[in-house]
Design a protein around this motif. Structure first.
Motif, PDB file in Angstrom:
ATOM      1  N   GLN A 147     135.356  84.910 -25.963  1.00 40.04           N
ATOM      2  CA  GLN A 147     135.820  85.083 -27.330  1.00 40.04           C
ATOM      3  C   GLN A 147     137.089  85.923 -27.310  1.00 40.04           C
ATOM      4  O   GLN A 147     137.339  86.673 -26.371  1.00 40.04           O
ATOM      5  CB  GLN A 147     134.750  85.794 -28.171  1.00 40.04           C
ATOM      6  N   LEU A 148     137.913  85.794 -28.373  1.00 40.04           N
ATOM      7  CA  LEU A 148     139.156  86.555 -28.449  1.00 40.04           C
ATOM      8  C   LEU A 148     138.855  88.046 -28.349  1.00 40.04           C
ATOM      9  O   LEU A 148     138.003  88.568 -29.076  1.00 40.04           O
ATOM     10  CB  LEU A 148     139.884  86.245 -29.757  1.00 40.04           C
ATOM     11  N   ARG A 149     139.550  88.706 -27.453  1.00 40.27           N
ATOM     12  CA  ARG A 149     139.226  90.100 -27.146  1.00 40.27           C
ATOM     13  C   ARG A 149     139.813  91.064 -28.172  1.00 40.27           C
ATOM     14  O   ARG A 149     140.915  90.875 -28.660  1.00 40.27           O
ATOM     15  CB  ARG A 149     139.778  90.428 -25.750  1.00 40.27           C
ATOM     16  N   VAL A 161     143.896  77.713 -32.756  1.00 37.64           N
ATOM     17  CA  VAL A 161     143.422  78.471 -31.595  1.00 37.64           C
ATOM     18  C   VAL A 161     143.070  77.459 -30.514  1.00 37.64           C
ATOM     19  O   VAL A 161     142.192  76.615 -30.699  1.00 37.64           O
ATOM     20  CB  VAL A 161     142.191  79.346 -31.927  1.00 37.64           C
ATOM     21  N   LEU A 162     143.788  77.541 -29.395  1.00 36.34           N
ATOM     22  CA  LEU A 162     143.527  76.673 -28.254  1.00 36.34           C
ATOM     23  C   LEU A 162     142.993  77.520 -27.116  1.00 36.34           C
ATOM     24  O   LEU A 162     143.473  78.647 -26.883  1.00 36.34           O
ATOM     25  CB  LEU A 162     144.808  75.967 -27.800  1.00 36.34           C
ATOM     26  N   ARG A 163     141.998  77.003 -26.422  1.00 40.10           N
ATOM     27  CA  ARG A 163     141.381  77.723 -25.311  1.00 40.10           C
ATOM     28  C   ARG A 163     141.431  76.854 -24.062  1.00 40.10           C
ATOM     29  O   ARG A 163     141.153  75.658 -24.113  1.00 40.10           O
ATOM     30  CB  ARG A 163     139.932  78.067 -25.679  1.00 40.10           C
ATOM     31  N   ILE A 173     141.861  71.767 -22.283  1.00 36.30           N
ATOM     32  CA  ILE A 173     142.372  72.520 -23.419  1.00 36.30           C
ATOM     33  C   ILE A 173     141.509  72.147 -24.613  1.00 36.30           C
ATOM     34  O   ILE A 173     141.410  70.972 -24.971  1.00 36.30           O
ATOM     35  CB  ILE A 173     143.852  72.228 -23.687  1.00 36.30           C
ATOM     36  N   VAL A 174     140.864  73.149 -25.187  1.00 33.19           N
ATOM     37  CA  VAL A 174     139.933  72.940 -26.297  1.00 33.19           C
ATOM     38  C   VAL A 174     140.556  73.499 -27.571  1.00 33.19           C
ATOM     39  O   VAL A 174     141.062  74.619 -27.588  1.00 33.19           O
ATOM     40  CB  VAL A 174     138.584  73.649 -26.029  1.00 33.19           C
TER      41      VAL A 174
END
Length: 198
Positions: A147-149, A161-163, A173-174
């Protein structure tokens, strides 16, 4: 991924600024050259082959004319906003802030806790994008749960938001958030770390 996206913008005549808080301008240029040319930047001591040397030379020539400004000594949000407003007068389409957790808050917000500080920085970057009509790209560290820190505010303020995931089946790439379309979709990618390219 950030630098590759910025590079494509610049190639398409979009003016941009990279605020690097982790790497020097020389390192950024090296990665841009590698991504553009397909040849990793190495020193003469490593004795690159003639094709390698010529590839780097061509990449440097191509990068040198692109509308990219790099700042590696700027880390606070007030200075970033000031530089962007000045740059907008002569042309500014995008900025990269690499990365958001290294960005310092304004002096007014130093008394806030870190989660609030990061959320305020994300909000100010969002407002900067809206007021100047520019694309703001930033990276975020992730915690152990991916998760975003440090602040959920990063995701709340972002349009997208790409992960990047890494697993036994390769990288993907999600799209975790998409304010203007479908989310929770992914695309497989091949990461070529040596030349900073997906």
């Amino acid at each position: 991924a950030l630098l590759q996206t910025a590079l494509h913008g610049a190639i398409n005549a979009k003016n941009g600024v990279i605020f690097s808080m982790e790497m020097s301008a020389i390192q950024i240029i090296g990665r841009l050259v590698a991504s553009q040319s397909g040849w990793k930047c190495v020193s003469a001591y490593e004795k690159p082959s003639t094709p390698h040397f010529n590839g780097m030379k061509a990449g440097i020539a191509e990068i040198s004319v692109l509308p990219i400004t790099i700042h590696d000594q700027v880390s606070d949000i007030d200075a970033i906003e000031s530089i962007c407003r000045q740059q907008k007068r002569t042309g500014l389409d995008w900025i990269v802030v690499d990365y958001i957790q290294l960005c310092s808050p304004s002096e007014d917000n130093i008394t806030e806790n870190r989660e609030q500080q990061v959320s305020l920085i994300a909000r100010r970057l969002k407002l900067l994008a809206l007021h100047l009509n520019i694309c703001v790209l930033t990276a975020s560290q992730l915690n152990e749960k991916e998760q975003l820190r440090e602040s959920r505010g990063i995701g709340h303020h972002a349009d997208y938001v790409l992960r990047i995931t890494h697993g036994d089946e390769g990288q993907n790439i999600v799209i975790d958030k998409n304010r203007n379309g479908e989310r929770h979709v992914s695309a497989p990618v091949l990461m070529q770390g040596g030349i900073s390219r997906f």
